[in-house]
Scaffold this motif. Structure first.
Motif, PDB file in Angstrom:
ATOM      1  N   TYR B 288      33.545  45.740  41.206  1.00 60.31           N
ATOM      2  CA  TYR B 288      34.327  45.888  39.980  1.00 60.31           C
ATOM      3  C   TYR B 288      33.471  45.516  38.786  1.00 60.31           C
ATOM      4  N   PRO B 289      33.628  46.256  37.683  1.00 61.42           N
ATOM      5  CA  PRO B 289      32.869  45.882  36.485  1.00 61.42           C
ATOM      6  C   PRO B 289      33.381  44.566  35.902  1.00 61.42           C
ATOM      7  N   GLU B 290      34.655  44.248  36.156  1.00 61.09           N
ATOM      8  CA  GLU B 290      35.234  43.074  35.520  1.00 61.09           C
ATOM      9  C   GLU B 290      35.737  42.113  36.574  1.00 61.09           C
ATOM     10  N   GLY B 291      35.628  40.791  36.316  1.00 56.92           N
ATOM     11  CA  GLY B 291      36.003  39.823  37.340  1.00 56.92           C
ATOM     12  C   GLY B 291      36.851  38.670  36.866  1.00 56.92           C
ATOM     13  N   VAL B 292      37.284  38.714  35.585  1.00 51.26           N
ATOM     14  CA  VAL B 292      38.017  37.571  35.044  1.00 51.26           C
ATOM     15  C   VAL B 292      39.326  37.345  35.805  1.00 51.26           C
ATOM     16  N   SER B 293      40.101  38.411  36.017  1.00 54.17           N
ATOM     17  CA  SER B 293      41.386  38.260  36.695  1.00 54.17           C
ATOM     18  C   SER B 293      41.211  37.674  38.081  1.00 54.17           C
ATOM     19  N   PHE B 294      40.245  38.258  38.835  1.00 52.16           N
ATOM     20  CA  PHE B 294      40.034  37.774  40.203  1.00 52.16           C
ATOM     21  C   PHE B 294      39.595  36.317  40.203  1.00 52.16           C
ATOM     22  N   SER B 295      38.726  35.978  39.257  1.00 49.93           N
ATOM     23  CA  SER B 295      38.205  34.609  39.239  1.00 49.93           C
ATOM     24  C   SER B 295      39.337  33.615  39.006  1.00 49.93           C
ATOM     25  N   ILE B 296      40.243  33.951  38.081  1.00 50.73           N
ATOM     26  CA  ILE B 296      41.342  33.021  37.794  1.00 50.73           C
ATOM     27  C   ILE B 296      42.266  32.916  39.005  1.00 50.73           C
ATOM     28  N   LEU B 297      42.563  34.070  39.625  1.00 57.59           N
ATOM     29  CA  LEU B 297      43.436  34.037  40.805  1.00 57.59           C
ATOM     30  C   LEU B 297      42.810  33.200  41.926  1.00 57.59           C
ATOM     31  N   LEU B 298      41.503  33.365  42.152  1.00 56.14           N
ATOM     32  CA  LEU B 298      40.846  32.595  43.209  1.00 56.14           C
ATOM     33  C   LEU B 298      40.862  31.103  42.897  1.00 56.14           C
ATOM     34  N   MET B 299      40.646  30.779  41.620  1.00 56.22           N
ATOM     35  CA  MET B 299      40.685  29.357  41.253  1.00 56.22           C
ATOM     36  C   MET B 299      42.118  28.811  41.329  1.00 56.22           C
ATOM     37  N   ASN B 300      43.119  29.662  41.049  1.00 58.97           N
ATOM     38  CA  ASN B 300      44.522  29.255  41.240  1.00 58.97           C
ATOM     39  C   ASN B 300      44.734  28.776  42.672  1.00 58.97           C
ATOM     40  N   ILE B 301      44.117  29.510  43.621  1.00 60.77           N
ATOM     41  CA  ILE B 301      44.290  29.162  45.028  1.00 60.77           C
ATOM     42  C   ILE B 301      43.622  27.813  45.333  1.00 60.77           C
ATOM     43  N   LEU B 302      42.493  27.568  44.660  1.00 58.16           N
ATOM     44  CA  LEU B 302      41.797  26.288  44.883  1.00 58.16           C
ATOM     45  C   LEU B 302      42.437  25.132  44.120  1.00 58.16           C
ATOM     46  N   ASN B 303      43.334  25.467  43.185  1.00 62.71           N
ATOM     47  CA  ASN B 303      43.865  24.456  42.276  1.00 62.71           C
ATOM     48  C   ASN B 303      44.399  23.200  42.957  1.00 62.71           C
ATOM     49  N   PRO B 304      45.214  23.324  44.021  1.00 60.69           N
ATOM     50  CA  PRO B 304      45.719  22.091  44.651  1.00 60.69           C
ATOM     51  C   PRO B 304      44.588  21.174  45.120  1.00 60.69           C
TER      52      PRO B 304
END
Lengths: 454, 320
Positions: B288-304
């Motif tokens: 993908y040319p863009e990764g901001v959305s994925f990065s935030i979603l992945l970090m959401n998963i790591l958040n706890p």
């Protein structure tokens, strides 16, 4: 080791009565003096119905080491001993005295003779004084320590609660008494310095105390930021000396004695005049009060009489002992002004209404505001699970219930209440842990014995 | 005698409530909304209106059906709808926009328990669902006004897809000369989602949120800083990388979502750095040319986990 700043909040100061010199309220017709005004054992009545009493006369003696005697604030006749419901929900004995309105002083008042630290502590005990900042800890117990252990004597003049100005007035009107008290402390304790901590929103107090303390060796005025809760004991110690009182320890364990400025003035007055603690300066304010002011009233004066005297402009829907951050709400206006009452606040409907809590959005404001860097949002989760181990790790036992977390919570979560309840869960968990440990030990001992025998 | 209120302290509260916080976020998004109209025309408003209205209706309807207290008054559904719209291209069919809003509110937010309970950012997750479901429509970029594109052009490449083309990661015939000027990038005259193109508008909103103490500087600075440093090290036109794609809107408005990011400053820094790292990896080495959305979603998963690692040290606490 902890480094950094203690957090806090900036509630509106509302020090409307700071410029108001306390006046004496007319003597109430009747006073109700509860026996449990201090932390520890209640005092024991030494009078019976029908006895004549005068101002300053002993009516109840200390009920143990952790206790304080009580003296009458009026002259008159003891009507009865009553069972009253105190604001903490427990029943308490109270001495009801009908005033004759004459305020005749007790003829047996005597200045204490002080020759050494022991006689000084005895005098403090005889004076009946307890932590007047609100805590109600018997002052003599606090001072009954090896004088060599004391490095810093800290006088609490922070008065960080909104509205309350009774300590402010003590500093303005009775600065010399505070200094006299400080000098006594200096005489009997080998402290390096005596620091009075005052928030910088009270510049008049700072100027007056600097002036009054000029030339007193070791005396200094610490100007503190007006960030609530500067007056919290551990907060004050850290911000004036950098010392951290560890979990389960007392200020004296880090070489500190903290004493409220009004407490000190009362001690100095007793030593000068022989008049023990019988009356209090209280701030009467709040949105339901027509004429906010500072009043001098006998200990035991019913709140109702105080509110009648200052006048109400609205129905008082919530009435507090103390300030809005840590004050205790009083259901019954027959409740009396106590030794450690420094304010009576009465709020009209708008300010009294309890907010409706909404879901926690995990914004972290409670963490950012907690002076002790606790995590109320995680404590609430652990409390909901009744998870004692998690509560232990989160150190809910350190919470001083200052109210910063709830104050700043945009979801209006009752976080202080949850912390209080969580402490109960933690205590139960610790007790169970201890019990299991003991059982294990007993079992092991039994097995060892069996092994030896076999 | 009237009943007296008896309650545990405190008896006063700061003026902020969940509603005032959400209102501040909406105010902070206003410059981006204005920019979207300026660069992509009035249809922007239509997309934004559809997303907001559907989001609020879904929240109301779901709570009614589940007999839960209705919480549309807290304005959080408005924020979710608006954020989703600002992450969509102007040409998105309205029914697809409505579908996205439904996914955000019902699936990502309400099915997990409503406000404060969702583990992933609703707008981000819904956008990713749409990217998978409506791939062509979601990557159809209309040219922005004032961007110097031919008047009859119907599509435009985003700066990131141009860079991806230059890198040879994706098929493309673009060259460095096709990149918009840095000033256009900053003002927003370039291809992209409705609200992501104008760094100026987003910066205004971000500064407003920091000034109002709705968010702290930690996450946006860590996120943008990481992307800046890493792309510079990798020789990837760092200034373009920082202003391109959804980085500003992601860093200021999505990665700072309270519920799905850590509450402590240390946690926020880790969260921001993690988002930046993943964004750069996807942009440089991903499909993908863009990764901001994925990065935030992945970090959401790591958040706890981040929350666990970054608990505060209590004052005076003694290790047991």
């Amino acid at each position: 080791m902890f480094k950094g700043k203690l957090h806090g909040v900036h509630p509106p100061h509302m020090k409307n009565t700071a410029g108001n010199r306390p006046t004496r309220m007319p003597v109430p017709p009747m006073i109700t003096v509860p026996m449990s005004m201090n932390i520890g054992a209640p005092a024991k009545p030494v009078v019976k119905p029908g006895d004549e009493v005068k101002v300053g006369q002993l009516i109840a003696e200390a009920g143990g080491f952790m206790s304080a005697p009580i003296y009458s604030g009026v002259s008159g006749k003891v009507k009865r001993l009553d069972e009253i419901l105190s604001s903490n929900g427990r029943f308490d004995t109270a001495i009801v005295i009908e005033s004759d309105g004459l305020q005749t002083e007790y003829e047996g008042l005597e200045k204490p003779v002080i020759t050494d630290q022991k006689s000084f502590v005895d005098a403090v005990r005889a004076c009946g004084v307890i932590g007047l900042g609100g805590a109600g800890f018997p002052t003599s117990v606090k001072l009954n320590v090896d004088p060599d252990r004391v490095h810093h004597i800290i006088i609490n003049g922070a008065e960080c609660e909104p509205y309350i100005t009774s300590d402010t007035r003590t500093m303005i009107d009775n600065a010399s008494r505070i200094i006299n008290g400080a000098q006594l402390l200096q005489k009997y304790y080998t402290a390096d310095n005596i620091i009075i901590g005052i928030e910088d929103n009270k510049p008049e107090c700072i100027t007056i105390m600097k002036e009054a303390g000029r030339g007193v060796p070791g005396f200094e005025v610490a100007e503190l930021p007006a960030l609530y809760p500067q007056g919290g004991e551990k907060v004050l110690i850290y911000n004036t000396t950098g010392e951290i009182v560890p979990e389960g320890k007392l200020p004296i364990d880090v070489g500190c004695i903290v004493i409220n400025c009004t407490t000190l003035a009362v001690i100095a007055k007793y030593i000068e005049t022989g008049m023990p603690l019988v009356e209090k300066v209280i701030t009467v304010d709040g949105s339901a009060v027509a004429n906010p002011q500072n009043l001098i009233v006998p200990v035991g004066t019913p709140i109702k009489d105080v509110l009648d005297y200052v006048g109400l402009k609205a129905e008082p829907r919530k009435v507090l002992y103390g300030g809005p951050m840590m004050g205790i709400s009083v259901p019954n206006l027959d409740a009396p002004v106590m030794k450690n009452t420094n304010a009576i606040l009465a709020f009209a409907e708008k300010e009294a209404a309890d907010p409706t809590p909404t879901a926690c959005i995990r914004c972290g404001r409670c963490v950012a505001h907690c002076p002790f860097h606790l995590m109320p949002l995680e404590i609430e989760r652990a409390y909901n699970e009744r998870d004692g181990a998690a509560l232990k790790a989160l150190k809910v036992n350190l919470c001083m219930e200052c109210g910063c977390c709830s104050y700043g919570c945009p979801a209006r979560r009752p976080l202080v209440q949850i912390n209080k309840l969580a402490k109960g869960v933690l205590n139960k968990y610790n007790a169970e842990l201890k019990e299991a440990e003991e059982k294990k030990k007993a079992k092991e001992a039994a097995r060892k014995e069996a092994g030896v025998n076999g | 005698m009237a009943n007296r209120v008896v309650s545990v302290n405190p008896h006063v509260y700061a003026p902020e409530t969940t509603t005032t916080i959400m209102r501040d976020v909406i105010i902070a998004l206003c410059p981006a909304v204005v920019a979207s109209v300026l660069f992509f025309g009035v249809r922007s408003l239509l997309v934004e209106a559809v997303c907001v209205i559907v989001a609020v209706l879904c929240e109301w309807g779901f709570e009614k059906i589940c007999k839960r207290p209705v919480t549309i008054g807290d304005l959080s559904a408005v924020v979710t709808g608006l954020l989703l719209a600002l992450n969509l291209p102007v040409t998105i069919p309205l029914w697809q926009a409505a579908f996205g809003a439904l996914v955000a509110i019902v699936v990502v937010k309400q099915l997990f328990g409503g406000i404060g309970m969702n583990f992933a950012n609703p707008a981000i997750t819904a956008r990713i669902v749409m990217l998978v479901a409506f791939g062509a429509n979601m990557t159809h970029w209309a040219p922005a006004a004032f961007s110097g594109a031919p008047a009859d052009a119907v599509t435009a490449a985003t700066p990131l897809s141009i860079i991806a083309g230059i890198n040879g990661v994706s098929a493309g015939t673009n060259t460095v000369a096709d990149l918009p000027s840095l000033l256009d990038m900053f003002l927003g005259a370039r291809g992209g989602s409705l609200g992501e193109t104008s760094c100026l508008a987003l910066l205004l909103g971000g500064v407003y949120l920091i000034a109002r103490k709705v968010i702290t500087w930690h996450t946006p600075v860590a996120f943008i800083g990481t992307v800046l440093v890493l792309t510079a090290l990798l020789g990837q036109q760092p200034l373009y990388q920082v202003m391109a794609g959804g980085l500003f809107i992601g860093a200021f408005f999505m990665a700072t979502d309270y519920t799905t990011s850590p509450p402590t400053p240390a946690g926020k820094l880790i969260f921001g750095v993690g988002c930046g790292l993943i964004t750069v990896c996807i942009r440089v080495w991903g499909n993908y040319p863009e990764g901001v959305s994925f990065s935030i979603l992945l970090m959401n998963i790591l958040n706890p986990y981040i929350c666990q690692w970054t608990r505060t040290k209590p004052f005076g606490g003694v290790k047991a």
